[in-house]
Design an enzyme around this catalytic site. Structure first.
Site, PDB file in Angstrom:
ATOM      1  N   GLY A  96       0.813  -1.203   0.000  1.00  0.00           N
ATOM      2  CA  GLY A  96       0.000   0.000   0.000  1.00  0.00           C
ATOM      3  C   GLY A  96       0.846   1.252   0.000  1.00  0.00           C
ATOM      4  CB  SER A 129       3.293   2.756   3.429  1.00  0.00           C
ATOM      5  OG  SER A 129       3.541   1.575   2.681  1.00  0.00           O
ATOM      6  CE  LYS A 161       4.908   0.474  -5.301  1.00  0.00           C
ATOM      7  NZ  LYS A 161       5.886   1.296  -4.534  1.00  0.00           N
ATOM      8  CB  THR A 175       5.204   4.971  -6.197  1.00  0.00           C
ATOM      9  OG1 THR A 175       4.749   4.146  -5.131  1.00  0.00           O
ATOM     10  CG2 THR A 175       6.623   4.570  -6.546  1.00  0.00           C
TER      11      THR A 175
END
Length: 339
Positions: free
Chosen positions: A142, A144, A197, A254
């Site tokens: 996730g 973070s 991602k 990101t």
């Protein structure tokens, strides 16, 4: 009376980089006993003395219940569950080292994002191969950044497992007012989101580094999400997962913040660095570099249209110019947005 699930537990966290340290700190904040193992015995000894990971998370002091541990067997022995936080290329070797040390009852969660080099296996496939299908496993992923988790800033992640009880147990272990945990059964979707991602963030970094602006960034993120979803659904993931915390959420984070190593890789390539020079400057593993090769190969083998990921691959692994890569994307013919 304290509920059983709220009682302090004991965890081994395997991997003392920035993310492993941050997750170990979060568990210790929750009152759990945590043994943080790292392969660099000298660094672990320094952490035990200073109560800080001076290389990766220097601004975060260890809670009292966090114990740095240089002996892997000692870290794992007696732990309720094991949390593995290593780069994707090291996951198999790490699990192979863990396998003979694990008791039958011990469950394994990893916070690894990426694909295994050469095989393109997702982390849950590597874990099943090494640990067997009978051991309960889970993935944490996730949006973070380690530094923000370490400092206790608001964060939300997803824990996915085929074993719903294990997912719930680990969510309870980590969750507090500043670290929110959602659960899922979609291990595939969470794994795909965590891998793709990073590749897309390199592409966005290249675009931003070339000065193409906010419109281009929004384009790449939005169409990148479409690519992520095409691959994820093909592999068996769920669309809802890929538009949730472990997909879109992590993609936005990101791509948009310079704490992201993958974004910084793209910025460095746009500035004229080659991949080795950029990696040396960043000083940590940039998962998107390796993942780009495997994502490109999977897309080619399955006939999945992933033009942004393909151009990132060509810049990273075929030496193409960043400007030429962007031009190939902008020169693509108009099409339906639904495609």
């Amino acid at each position: 009376m304290v509920a059983a699930e709220d009682l302090p537990r004991c965890f081994a966290v395997v991997g003392a980089g920035s993310w492993g340290t941050a997750l170990a700190v979060q568990l210790a904040r929750r009152g759990h006993a945590v043994r943080l193992w790292g392969r660099d015995a000298v660094a672990i000894e320094a952490m035990a003395e200073t109560r800080v990971n001076t290389r990766y998370l220097p601004e975060v002091t260890f809670p009292a219940t966090l114990e740095p541990q240089a002996d892997l067997a000692a870290a794992v022995e007696g732990a309720d569950d094991v949390v593995v936080v290593v780069p994707s290329h090291a996951l198999r070797a790490c699990l192979e080292a863990l396998a003979p040390l694990l008791a039958p009852r011990q469950r394994v969660l990893w916070a690894t994002k990426g694909l295994e080099p050469e095989t393109a296996l997702l982390p849950h496939e590597v874990a099943a191969d090494v640990l067997g299908a009978s051991r309960a496993t889970a993935v944490l992923s996730g949006p973070s950044f380690a530094g923000e988790v370490g400092r206790g800033l608001p964060t939300a992640v997803t824990i996915a497992s085929a074993d719903s009880q294990f997912a719930a147990d680990m969510a309870q272990a980590f969750h507090d007012g500043m670290f929110r945990v959602y659960t899922s059964a979609d291990v595939i979707g969470v794994g795909v989101g965590g891998a793709v991602k990073n590749v897309l963030a390199i592409a966005v970094g290249i675009s931003d580094g070339l000065g193409y602006g906010a419109n281009a960034r929004a384009l790449l993120i939005t169409r990148g999400l479409s690519e992520m979803m095409r691959l994820g659904v093909t592999l068996g993931g769920k669309r809802d997962t890929l538009t949730g915390m472990a997909g879109l959420g992590d993609l936005l984070l990101t791509c948009s913040d310079d704490q992201s190593r993958n974004r910084r890789m793209g910025l460095a390539l746009a500035a004229g660095d080659d991949v080795p020079a950029a990696e040396a400057r960043i000083g940590q593993v940039v998962e998107g570099v390796r993942a780009a090769r495997e994502v490109y190969r999977m897309a080619q083998e399955r006939g999945i249209d992933m033009p942004i990921a393909a151009q990132a691959y060509r810049v990273l692994h075929e030496g193409d110019s960043p400007r030429d890569a962007v031009r190939r994307l902008t020169d693509r013919p108009s099409r339906s947005e639904a495609e």
